[in-house]
Motif scaffolding. Structure first.
Motif, PDB file in Angstrom:
ATOM      1  N   SER A  70      28.319  37.129  41.958  1.00  0.00           N
ATOM      2  CA  SER A  70      29.573  37.085  42.709  1.00  0.00           C
ATOM      3  C   SER A  70      30.316  35.778  42.452  1.00  0.00           C
ATOM      4  O   SER A  70      31.542  35.772  42.286  1.00  0.00           O
ATOM      5  N   THR A  71      29.575  34.686  42.400  1.00  0.00           N
ATOM      6  CA  THR A  71      30.193  33.384  42.117  1.00  0.00           C
ATOM      7  C   THR A  71      30.822  33.369  40.735  1.00  0.00           C
ATOM      8  O   THR A  71      31.941  32.881  40.545  1.00  0.00           O
ATOM      9  N   VAL A  72      30.117  33.908  39.748  1.00  0.00           N
ATOM     10  CA  VAL A  72      30.643  33.949  38.381  1.00  0.00           C
ATOM     11  C   VAL A  72      31.889  34.818  38.313  1.00  0.00           C
ATOM     12  O   VAL A  72      32.897  34.443  37.687  1.00  0.00           O
ATOM     13  N   LEU A  73      31.862  35.973  38.960  1.00  0.00           N
ATOM     14  CA  LEU A  73      33.001  36.896  38.905  1.00  0.00           C
ATOM     15  C   LEU A  73      34.246  36.264  39.518  1.00  0.00           C
ATOM     16  O   LEU A  73      35.333  36.276  38.914  1.00  0.00           O
ATOM     17  N   VAL A  74      34.107  35.703  40.715  1.00  0.00           N
ATOM     18  CA  VAL A  74      35.259  35.089  41.379  1.00  0.00           C
ATOM     19  C   VAL A  74      35.739  33.869  40.598  1.00  0.00           C
ATOM     20  O   VAL A  74      36.958  33.655  40.442  1.00  0.00           O
ATOM     21  N   SER A  75      34.824  33.073  40.084  1.00  0.00           N
ATOM     22  CA  SER A  75      35.203  31.876  39.330  1.00  0.00           C
ATOM     23  C   SER A  75      35.989  32.238  38.077  1.00  0.00           C
ATOM     24  O   SER A  75      37.005  31.600  37.761  1.00  0.00           O
ATOM     25  N   LEU A  76      35.537  33.254  37.349  1.00  0.00           N
ATOM     26  CA  LEU A  76      36.222  33.628  36.113  1.00  0.00           C
ATOM     27  C   LEU A  76      37.596  34.219  36.390  1.00  0.00           C
ATOM     28  O   LEU A  76      38.558  33.948  35.653  1.00  0.00           O
ATOM     29  N   VAL A  77      37.714  35.041  37.436  1.00  0.00           N
ATOM     30  CA  VAL A  77      39.018  35.626  37.760  1.00  0.00           C
ATOM     31  C   VAL A  77      40.024  34.537  38.107  1.00  0.00           C
ATOM     32  O   VAL A  77      41.165  34.519  37.616  1.00  0.00           O
ATOM     33  N   LEU A  78      39.623  33.592  38.944  1.00  0.00           N
ATOM     34  CA  LEU A  78      40.518  32.501  39.323  1.00  0.00           C
ATOM     35  C   LEU A  78      40.762  31.548  38.160  1.00  0.00           C
ATOM     36  O   LEU A  78      41.879  31.046  37.979  1.00  0.00           O
ATOM     37  N   ALA A  79      39.736  31.304  37.353  1.00  0.00           N
ATOM     38  CA  ALA A  79      39.874  30.343  36.263  1.00  0.00           C
ATOM     39  C   ALA A  79      40.764  30.865  35.152  1.00  0.00           C
ATOM     40  O   ALA A  79      41.504  30.090  34.529  1.00  0.00           O
ATOM     41  N   VAL A  80      40.720  32.173  34.869  1.00  0.00           N
ATOM     42  CA  VAL A  80      41.562  32.730  33.800  1.00  0.00           C
ATOM     43  C   VAL A  80      43.034  32.572  34.145  1.00  0.00           C
ATOM     44  O   VAL A  80      43.847  32.136  33.310  1.00  0.00           O
ATOM     45  N   THR A  81      43.410  32.920  35.370  1.00  0.00           N
ATOM     46  CA  THR A  81      44.814  32.793  35.763  1.00  0.00           C
ATOM     47  C   THR A  81      45.238  31.327  35.863  1.00  0.00           C
ATOM     48  O   THR A  81      46.347  30.962  35.462  1.00  0.00           O
TER      49      THR A  81
END
Length: 271
Positions: free
Chosen positions: A72-83
Motif C-alpha cells: 500500500s505504501t509503494v502504491l500510494v507513493s508511486l501514484v503521488l510521485a509520478v504526478t
C-alpha cells in the motif's frame, strides 16, 4: 593478472555481502547450546524452528500486515510521485528548485525527531493501533526519495515525445499516463523496490503506532520474540523469522532484476 585480481575482488565482495545471510540460515537451524558451536553446517539441523515461529504468537498475521502495509505504501507513493515528478520536471514555475530541495531535506530528518508530531497526527486521525497509521507514517520515509528519483528520470525523457502528444491534443494527464508512464517502467520498479524495502524494514513507527500483537509488522514481532523464561533469548527462532522475512525481498529482486537494469528509454526514439 588483472582478471585474477578482479575475480578475487568479486569473490571478496560476494563473501562480505552473503556471509551474514548464510550465518543467519545456519543459526536458524540450531537450538540451545548448539548456537555457540562454530561449524559450517549443523550436524543435526533444527528445522522445527521455522514452524515454531508461526506457532509462537500471530507471526503469520504479522507477515500479512507487513505485506499489506508495504504494498500500500509503494502504491500510494508511486501514484503521488509520478504526478509530482511531472510537475517538478516539466512545468516551469517559480520556486521549483526550492520545493524540490525542501522535499529532499525532509528525508534527512531522523525518525525520532518527527516521532512526536507523527504520533499526534495519527492519534488525531483515529488511526492508532491500525494498519493505515503505518501507511501514513511510512510515506514520510518513501515519498521524498521517490519524488526525487522519478523527477530525475522524468527530466531525461525526450521532450519530442511530449511535444508530439500535445500537438495531437493530449492533456497533461494523458501525457503522464499514456506517454511517460510506459517509459518509466524501469524507474518505477527501482523506486518501488526501494520504497518496499524501506517500508518492510521500518521499526520505530511500527513499534510506536501499534499496541496489539495482531496489528504489528514483522520487524516488531521479531524484536518481541521471547523464550521460555525472561532471561532466555531464542536466537534460533529469531534467525528463522529473519530468514523468513528476507526471502520475499530476495525473490522480488530476482524477479524484477531485468526491469531494474533495463534502459530507461531504450527504443523510444531513434538517433
Amino acid at each position: 593478472m588483472k582478471r585474477i585480481l578482479f575475480g578475487l575482488l568479486v569473490l571478496a565482495i560476494l563473501a562480505y555481502t552473503l556471509f551474514p545471510f548464510y550465518w543467519a540460515i545456519v543459526s536458524s537451524l540450531k537450538t540451545g547450546s548448539a548456537l555457540f558451536v562454530v561449524e559450517f553446517w549443523p550436524k543435526e539441523p533444527a528445522w522445527s524452528n521455522y514452524p515454531a515461529v508461526f506457532k509462537q504468537g500471530p507471526f503469520g498475521q504479522n507477515l500479512l500486515n507487513s505485506v499489506l502495509v508495504s504494498f500500500s505504501t509503494v502504491l500510494v507513493s508511486l501514484v503521488l510521485a509520478v504526478t509530482a515528478s511531472y510537475s517538478l520536471a516539466r512545468v516551469q514555475f517559480r520556486g521549483r528548485k526550492a520545493l524540490l530541495l525542501t522535499i529532499l531535506s525532509v528525508s534527512m530528518f531522523p525518525q525520532v525527531s518527527v516521532l512526536t508530531g507523527m504520533f499526534e497526527l495519527v492519534r488525531s486521525l483515529g488511526l492508532y493501533n491500525r494498519l493505515p497509521s503505518m501507511i501514513v507514517s511510512y510515506m514520510l520515509l518513501t515519498l521524498p526519495f521517490t519524488i526525487w528519483i522519478l523527477t530525475t528520470f522524468m527530466r531525461e525523457l525526450p521532450i519530442e515525445l511530449e511535444e508530439a502528444a500535445i500537438m495531437d491534443g493530449a492533456s497533461p494527464w494523458v501525457v503522464v499516463t499514456r506517454v511517460f508512464l510506459p517509459l518509466l517502467g524501469p524507474a518505477l520498479v527501482t523506486t518501488g523496490l526501494l520504497a518496499f524495502i524501506a517500508a518492510w524494514n521500518e521499526f520505530i513507527f511500527a513499534l510506536t503506532f501499534t499496541l496489539s500483537d495482531e496489528t504489528r509488522t514483522v520487524p516488531v514481532a521479531i524484536a518481541l520474540l521471547g523464550g521460555n523464561t525472561e532471561f532466555e533469548l531464542p536466537w534460533g527462532l529469531v534467525m528463522a523469522a529473519s530468514v523468513t522475512v528476507t526471502v520475499p525481498l530476495i525473490l522480488l529482486v530476482l524477479v524484477f532484476q531485468r526491469r531494474i537494469v533495463a534502459g530507461l528509454t531504450a527504443g523510444a526514439v531513434k538517433g
